[in-house]
Design an enzyme around this catalytic site. Structure first.
Site, PDB file in Angstrom:
ATOM      1  N   MET A  14     -12.074   4.813  -0.763  1.00 54.65           N
ATOM      2  CA  MET A  14     -12.659   5.061   0.552  1.00 54.65           C
ATOM      3  C   MET A  14     -13.276   6.455   0.529  1.00 54.65           C
ATOM      4  O   MET A  14     -12.789   7.388   1.177  1.00 54.65           O
ATOM      5  CB  MET A  14     -11.600   4.908   1.644  1.00 54.65           C
ATOM      6  CG  MET A  14     -11.170   3.465   1.834  1.00 54.65           C
ATOM      7  SD  MET A  14      -9.904   3.261   3.109  1.00 54.65           S
ATOM      8  CE  MET A  14      -8.446   3.529   2.124  1.00 54.65           C
ATOM      9  N   HIS A  36      -8.491   1.364  -4.136  1.00 57.33           N
ATOM     10  CA  HIS A  36      -9.480   1.205  -3.062  1.00 57.33           C
ATOM     11  C   HIS A  36     -10.091   2.568  -2.776  1.00 57.33           C
ATOM     12  O   HIS A  36      -9.447   3.442  -2.192  1.00 57.33           O
ATOM     13  CB  HIS A  36      -8.764   0.628  -1.836  1.00 57.33           C
ATOM     14  CG  HIS A  36      -9.640   0.434  -0.653  1.00 57.33           C
ATOM     15  ND1 HIS A  36      -9.119   0.156   0.604  1.00 57.33           N
ATOM     16  CD2 HIS A  36     -10.984   0.470  -0.486  1.00 57.33           C
ATOM     17  CE1 HIS A  36     -10.111   0.033   1.464  1.00 57.33           C
ATOM     18  NE2 HIS A  36     -11.244   0.232   0.836  1.00 57.33           N
ATOM     19  N   MET A  50     -11.715  -5.296   5.562  1.00 58.98           N
ATOM     20  CA  MET A  50     -10.873  -4.363   6.312  1.00 58.98           C
ATOM     21  C   MET A  50     -10.641  -4.919   7.713  1.00 58.98           C
ATOM     22  O   MET A  50     -11.594  -5.289   8.407  1.00 58.98           O
ATOM     23  CB  MET A  50     -11.531  -2.991   6.400  1.00 58.98           C
ATOM     24  CG  MET A  50     -11.615  -2.236   5.087  1.00 58.98           C
ATOM     25  SD  MET A  50     -10.001  -1.895   4.336  1.00 58.98           S
ATOM     26  CE  MET A  50      -9.197  -0.919   5.632  1.00 58.98           C
ATOM     27  N   SER A  59       0.843  -1.191   0.000  1.00 62.64           N
ATOM     28  CA  SER A  59       0.000   0.000   0.000  1.00 62.64           C
ATOM     29  C   SER A  59       0.878   1.241   0.000  1.00 62.64           C
ATOM     30  O   SER A  59       1.604   1.496   0.960  1.00 62.64           O
ATOM     31  CB  SER A  59      -0.909   0.008   1.231  1.00 62.64           C
ATOM     32  OG  SER A  59      -1.559   1.255   1.348  1.00 62.64           O
ATOM     33  N   HIS A 118      -1.274  -1.332  -4.243  1.00 59.24           N
ATOM     34  CA  HIS A 118      -2.544  -0.965  -3.606  1.00 59.24           C
ATOM     35  C   HIS A 118      -2.564   0.544  -3.384  1.00 59.24           C
ATOM     36  O   HIS A 118      -1.641   1.110  -2.790  1.00 59.24           O
ATOM     37  CB  HIS A 118      -2.706  -1.693  -2.274  1.00 59.24           C
ATOM     38  CG  HIS A 118      -4.050  -1.516  -1.651  1.00 59.24           C
ATOM     39  ND1 HIS A 118      -5.137  -2.270  -2.023  1.00 59.24           N
ATOM     40  CD2 HIS A 118      -4.481  -0.672  -0.688  1.00 59.24           C
ATOM     41  CE1 HIS A 118      -6.187  -1.907  -1.302  1.00 59.24           C
ATOM     42  NE2 HIS A 118      -5.822  -0.926  -0.493  1.00 59.24           N
ATOM     43  N   ASP A 174      -4.797   3.583  -1.851  1.00 58.64           N
ATOM     44  CA  ASP A 174      -5.907   3.992  -0.995  1.00 58.64           C
ATOM     45  C   ASP A 174      -6.328   5.415  -1.320  1.00 58.64           C
ATOM     46  O   ASP A 174      -5.562   6.363  -1.104  1.00 58.64           O
ATOM     47  CB  ASP A 174      -5.493   3.909   0.480  1.00 58.64           C
ATOM     48  CG  ASP A 174      -5.366   2.477   0.960  1.00 58.64           C
ATOM     49  OD1 ASP A 174      -6.310   1.702   0.753  1.00 58.64           O
ATOM     50  OD2 ASP A 174      -4.324   2.136   1.542  1.00 58.64           O
ATOM     51  N   ASP A 221      -6.920  -6.164   4.302  1.00 61.34           N
ATOM     52  CA  ASP A 221      -6.193  -4.893   4.382  1.00 61.34           C
ATOM     53  C   ASP A 221      -6.279  -4.347   5.804  1.00 61.34           C
ATOM     54  O   ASP A 221      -7.366  -4.093   6.308  1.00 61.34           O
ATOM     55  CB  ASP A 221      -6.822  -3.897   3.398  1.00 61.34           C
ATOM     56  CG  ASP A 221      -6.120  -2.548   3.384  1.00 61.34           C
ATOM     57  OD1 ASP A 221      -5.122  -2.375   4.108  1.00 61.34           O
ATOM     58  OD2 ASP A 221      -6.574  -1.661   2.632  1.00 61.34           O
ATOM     59  N   MET A 227      -8.727   8.443  -0.419  1.00 62.29           N
ATOM     60  CA  MET A 227      -9.509   8.931   0.721  1.00 62.29           C
ATOM     61  C   MET A 227      -9.986  10.353   0.448  1.00 62.29           C
ATOM     62  O   MET A 227      -9.246  11.158  -0.135  1.00 62.29           O
ATOM     63  CB  MET A 227      -8.672   8.896   1.993  1.00 62.29           C
ATOM     64  CG  MET A 227      -8.087   7.540   2.317  1.00 62.29           C
ATOM     65  SD  MET A 227      -7.108   7.580   3.832  1.00 62.29           S
ATOM     66  CE  MET A 227      -6.417   5.922   3.836  1.00 62.29           C
TER      67      MET A 227
END
Length: 221
Positions: A67, A65, A136, A7, A32, A34, A174, A36
């Site tokens: 979020m 991913h 998660m 990540s 990966h 993330d 994750d 946000m």
């Protein structure tokens, strides 16, 4: 084959391209990413321009991913930026099936994610429509958190559900994945292991990823 997905939330953003190249050389299987928005989770990270700018750096698949609130609104932008997987949260999208279909229409593999306190049952109705289920094992929003031990039973139930209904769906985990617990997570049934600080703060990416792969392959001493 089980896969390691570093990540980049835990990478050095000042040398992000070099960090990605380094984990690729070290044996990573996916990158990966993330995303946000500061609303669904209390942090801000990457947008489509950043993903687009690093797409040429590596041939590894981008595991993106989201979020974020209402991810359906921005699926096109993230697909066009170079995502290979786009995972959205069941908690963030009221029209989950429609969002999944939109991801697939863009030629991208679709995933859904569940927060630690979200029941597995909320993903059951779309299991046949997705390529990846992400469990998660920390509350999303920050890197470096400790694995929630109670998540192991949820991973086991997710594995049984996938094997019983949709064996082709990948099970990803994750949150707090490290050398000292990756074997337990493997035994619970995970296919893809997202790990950030355990790699990027290790000082030796090749050694850490290599040790993780030996554990996953059952060849560790």
């Amino acid at each position: 084959m089980r896969k390691i997905a570093p990540s980049i939330l835990s990478a050095n953003f000042g040398i992000l391209k070099e960090e990605i190249r380094a984990v690729e050389r070290a044996g990573a299987d996916l990158i990966h990413i993330d995303v946000m928005d500061g609303r669904f989770v209390p942090n801000l990270t990457f947008g489509p321009p950043v993903i687009s700018s690093i797409r040429a750096v590596t041939k590894l698949p981008f595991d993106v991913h989201l979020m974020i609130e209402h991810p359906e609104r921005v699926i096109s932008e993230y697909a066009e930026a170079g995502s290979d997987f786009i995972t959205i949260h069941v908690e963030a999208e009221p029209h989950l099936h429609r969002a999944i279909q939109k991801i697939k229409e863009k030629g991208v593999k679709a995933g859904v994610s569940l927060n630690p306190a979200t029941p597995l049952a909320l993903a059951e109705e779309v299991l046949a429509d997705i390529d990846l289920l992400l469990i998660m094992t920390v509350n999303p929003g920050f890197g470096g958190q400790e694995f929630i031990r109670g998540s192991l039973e949820k991973i086991q139930r997710a594995r049984a559900l996938i094997d019983g209904r949709t064996p082709g769906v990948l099970l990803e985990v994750d949150g707090g994945v490290k050398l000292d617990n990756i074997l337990t997570i493997r035994d619970a049934g995970a296919d893809i292991f997202v790990t950030g600080s355990a790699i990027f703060h290790s000082g030796d990416y090749a050694k850490t990823i290599g040790e993780m792969k030996k554990i996953l392959d059952g060849t560790a001493c």
